[in-house]
Design an enzyme around this catalytic site. Structure first.
Site, PDB file in Angstrom:
ATOM      1  N   SER A  34       0.831  -1.203   0.000  1.00 43.74           N
ATOM      2  CA  SER A  34       0.000   0.000   0.000  1.00 43.74           C
ATOM      3  C   SER A  34       0.870   1.260   0.000  1.00 43.74           C
ATOM      4  CB  SER A  34      -0.879   0.011   1.248  1.00 43.74           C
ATOM      5  OG  SER A  34      -0.058  -0.063   2.398  1.00 43.74           O
ATOM      6  N   CYS A  82       2.080  -7.170   9.751  1.00 43.34           N
ATOM      7  CA  CYS A  82       2.028  -5.921   8.989  1.00 43.34           C
ATOM      8  C   CYS A  82       3.467  -5.600   8.621  1.00 43.34           C
ATOM      9  CB  CYS A  82       1.428  -4.792   9.823  1.00 43.34           C
ATOM     10  SG  CYS A  82       1.503  -3.181   8.998  1.00 43.34           S
ATOM     11  N   GLU A  92       4.973   5.522  10.344  1.00 48.79           N
ATOM     12  CA  GLU A  92       5.191   6.386   9.176  1.00 48.79           C
ATOM     13  C   GLU A  92       5.509   7.815   9.581  1.00 48.79           C
ATOM     14  OE1 GLU A  92       2.016   6.092   6.378  1.00 48.79           O
ATOM     15  OE2 GLU A  92       2.664   4.088   5.781  1.00 48.79           O
TER      16      GLU A  92
HETATM   17  N1  DGL Z   1       1.869  -2.605   5.146  1.00 52.44           N
HETATM   18  C1  DGL Z   1       0.454  -2.888   5.299  1.00 52.44           C
HETATM   19  C2  DGL Z   1       0.239  -4.340   5.742  1.00 52.44           C
HETATM   20  O1  DGL Z   1       1.165  -5.147   5.818  1.00 52.44           O
HETATM   21  C3  DGL Z   1      -0.205  -2.009   6.338  1.00 52.44           C
HETATM   22  C4  DGL Z   1      -0.362  -0.580   6.012  1.00 52.44           C
HETATM   23  C5  DGL Z   1      -1.738  -0.200   5.457  1.00 52.44           C
HETATM   24  O2  DGL Z   1      -2.729  -0.231   6.204  1.00 52.44           O
HETATM   25  O3  DGL Z   1      -1.792   0.125   4.299  1.00 52.44           O
HETATM   26  O4  DGL Z   1      -0.880  -4.707   6.002  1.00 52.44           O
END
Ligand code: DGL
Length: 278
Positions: free
Chosen positions: A24, A199, A167
């Site tokens: 994302s 995540c 972030e």
């Molecule tokens: N990097 C995304 C994940 O692993 C999380 C960030 C988002 O919510 O876009 O789910």
């Protein structure tokens, strides 16, 4: 002899094809970094869908639509592997992408390597998981673990404040310490033998999370496991890149200087981001 020659030729071509990685935003750069460490000769094409982040709060249908467009872009670049470096997209769009891409490229998600790791090591134990709302609500880790090893007892908690906190550069300080402690003290996560970081932003706070547990629980992040899965596939198909200094490309669907500055955190060095609207 002729057929064998053809096979060799197509392998040589595949060797040179890049590895596509998407997320994302820039969190998936933690996975790109692990892949680069393990496979330094592979050419990486990274796509961060910064125009649509966060995925963690989006519907499954929206994430599927974004993922298809990104897959099209990465396939146009000739990628031999597409790595979904995002748990939210892996949970919402992996099956669809596999069907969509078919034999053009291998799709590797961030969930299966972790599920295999946990199911082989945590029989009859409590395992915790933290991730976005999308990932936790999908129940995908529980379903996949149930298939592989039903004796693992998985306890998941959505921790939606962690990705934006990271972030914004809040880690290894009082705010991150307090928020991590608040989440990890919840009864859902009590007495776990291991915690899955579901995540791709969370490797940045792995040390703080480990400090919370003080050795009482293992902290598991998937980036290295995913890199190994990519390597396993390249070896199996004999399509690893020959030793040669690769030129990587990093694209985002919405460019800001802030994203570019933050790449240093996630990739270990600042990289140039190119704007690519899809
Ligand atoms: N990097 C995304 C994940 O692993 C999380 C960030 C988002 O919510 O876009 O789910």
């Amino acid at each position: 002899m002729f057929a064998h020659g053809n096979l060799l030729f197509s392998r040589m071509q595949s060797n040179r094809r890049p590895i596509g990685i998407f997320d994302s935003g820039i969190g998936g750069l933690t996975v790109a970094h692990a892949i680069r460490q393990l496979l330094p000769y592979e050419r990486l094409i990274y796509f961060g869908d910064t125009a649509h982040l966060p995925y963690g709060d989006k519907s499954e249908a929206a994430i599927q639509a974004y993922s298809i467009r990104i897959a099209d872009f990465l396939l146009q670049q000739g990628c031999k592997v597409l790595v979904i470096a995002c748990n939210s997209a892996s949970s919402a769009a992996y099956d669809l992408l596999k069907e969509y891409v078919r034999t053009d490229a291998r799709i590797i998600n961030v969930i299966d390597p972790m599920v295999e790791w946990v199911s082989a090591r945590y029989s009859h134990q409590r395992v915790g998981l933290i991730g976005t709302k999308r990932t936790v609500q999908s129940g995908i880790y529980k379903r996949k673990l149930l298939e592989l090893n039903p004796t693992v007892s998985l306890h998941s908690l959505a921790t939606p404040l962690l990705a934006p906190m990271i972030e914004e550069g809040f880690h290894h300080n009082k705010i991150s310490h307090d928020l991590i402690e608040e989440y990890l003290s919840r009864p859902d996560l009590a007495d776990v033998a291991a915690l899955i970081l579901a995540c791709t932003h969370y490797p940045l706070i792995k040390k703080e999370i480990a400090a919370f547990y003080q050795g009482r629980a293992a902290v598991l992040d998937s980036s290295e496991l995913v890199a190994r899965a990519v390597n396993g596939y390249l070896q199996e198909k004999q399509i690893a890149h020959a030793p040669e200094e690769p030129v990587h490309r990093f694209y985002v669907s919405d460019y800001t200087e802030g994203f570019e500055l933050a790449t240093r955190l996630f990739f270990g060095e600042q990289i140039h981001l190119q704007l690519q609207k899809l």
